[in-house]
Design an enzyme around this catalytic site. Structure first.
Site, mmCIF file in Angstrom:
data_model
loop_
_atom_site.group_PDB
_atom_site.id
_atom_site.type_symbol
_atom_site.label_atom_id
_atom_site.label_comp_id
_atom_site.label_asym_id
_atom_site.label_seq_id
_atom_site.Cartn_x
_atom_site.Cartn_y
_atom_site.Cartn_z
ATOM 1 N N CYS A 37 0.794 -1.220 0.000
ATOM 2 C CA CYS A 37 0.000 0.000 0.000
ATOM 3 C C CYS A 37 0.831 1.276 0.000
ATOM 4 C CB CYS A 37 -0.914 0.004 1.227
ATOM 5 S SG CYS A 37 -0.008 -0.166 2.757
ATOM 6 N N CYS A 105 -0.672 -4.146 8.309
ATOM 7 C CA CYS A 105 -0.281 -2.988 9.129
ATOM 8 C C CYS A 105 0.372 -3.455 10.436
ATOM 9 C CB CYS A 105 -1.487 -2.124 9.475
ATOM 10 S SG CYS A 105 -2.351 -1.474 8.044
#
Lengths: 129, 155
Positions: A37, A105
């Site tokens: 990302c 994440c």
């Protein structure tokens, strides 16, 4: 997708944002990125006698990445280097109730802790020579 | 990629497949129309966006060859972090001309990377040397970081 309450809490009031001097021998810096990302995360630890006495982070990314690194700085503080090495991304996922699409994440935060510790160790080994 | 041809074929197929044209057809035909339209739209959106197209094509071209999906050009991550940090300051207190210039520079860099993809793809399709495939993968990894920087500019 709605963020969990804990993610919102860390995101709106992130803990330990900032930087230490990179060239301080007591500081270890981990810089990691998520190519999925484009997020970048810097996590730094300050170490005294093998114990992490302080931690700072700066993350450019989504709410989950910011919350994961904010939580990571809280968790490493007070831990020894060996203890901090045992922090797993799955614990971050659980604490923040991250959905499957945001698991990377938490992986990023775990990688950042490990990278900071590795950096501290290599620097203190070099300065001991 | 001939974008005009893509548009033309997309319009043709939409007319053939869209659920609106099956309002009075059997339940089964309606379901098939919905499914086909979903596939069509996904394909169209992938094909018309060069980056999405490249991300879709690369694994097909690599045919299972292991590519390092995390590899970035040397020093790239540190540079991106530095750019993000200076962008904080710039967007907060920079003069509009400076912001515009930084945006132009980053847009150009992004565009150069994307046009480079096309060249590497042509090369990879001809002979598919592993090094070219990895170059493509690395460029696609880098693209997301540049994309993230560009997203920060106000519209």
């Amino acid at each position: 997708m709605a963020y969990s309450e804990k993610v919102v809490d860390h995101y709106s009031a992130p803990r330990n944002v900032g930087s230490f001097m990179k060239n301080d021998d007591a500081v270890g810096t981990g810089l990691v990125g998520a190519p999925e990302c484009g997020d970048v995360m810097k996590l730094q630890i300050k170490v005294e006698n093998d114990q992490i006495v302080d931690a700072k982070f700066k993350t450019f990314g989504c709410g989950s990445a910011i919350a994961s690194s904010s939580l990571a700085t809280e968790w490493v503080k007070g831990k020894t280097l060996d203890e901090a090495m045992t922090i797993r991304n799955t614990e971050i996922v659980e604490e923040l109730s991250l959905p499957p699409v945001k698991i990377h994440c938490s992986v990023l935060a775990e990688d950042a802790i490990k990278a900071a510790i590795a950096d501290y160790k290599s620097r203190s080994a070099a300065s001991a020579d | 990629m001939d974008l005009d041809l893509l548009e033309e074929r997309y319009q043709q197929l939409t007319v053939e497949l869209h659920p609106d044209f099956y309002a009075n057809a059997s339940k089964r035909q309606q379901q098939q129309s919905e499914l086909a339209s979903t596939v069509l739209n996904r394909a169209y959106n992938t094909l018309r966006n060069p980056v999405a197209r490249a991300n879709d094509l690369l694994p097909r071209l690599a045919q299972g060859a292991a590519l390092d999906e995390r590899q970035l050009p040397s020093g790239f991550l540190m540079e991106m972090f530095g750019l993000q940090e200076s962008l904080d300051e710039l967007l907060e207190s920079g003069i509009p001309e400076e912001i515009a210039q930084t945006r132009t520079d980053l847009t150009e860099r992004h565009a150069t990377l994307i046009s480079g993809l096309a060249l590497h793809f042509a090369e990879a399709e001809a002979t598919a040397p592993p090094s070219t495939l990895q170059t493509l993968q690395t460029d696609l990894n880098a693209e997301r970081y540049l994309h993230r920087l560009l997203e920060r500019f106000p519209v």
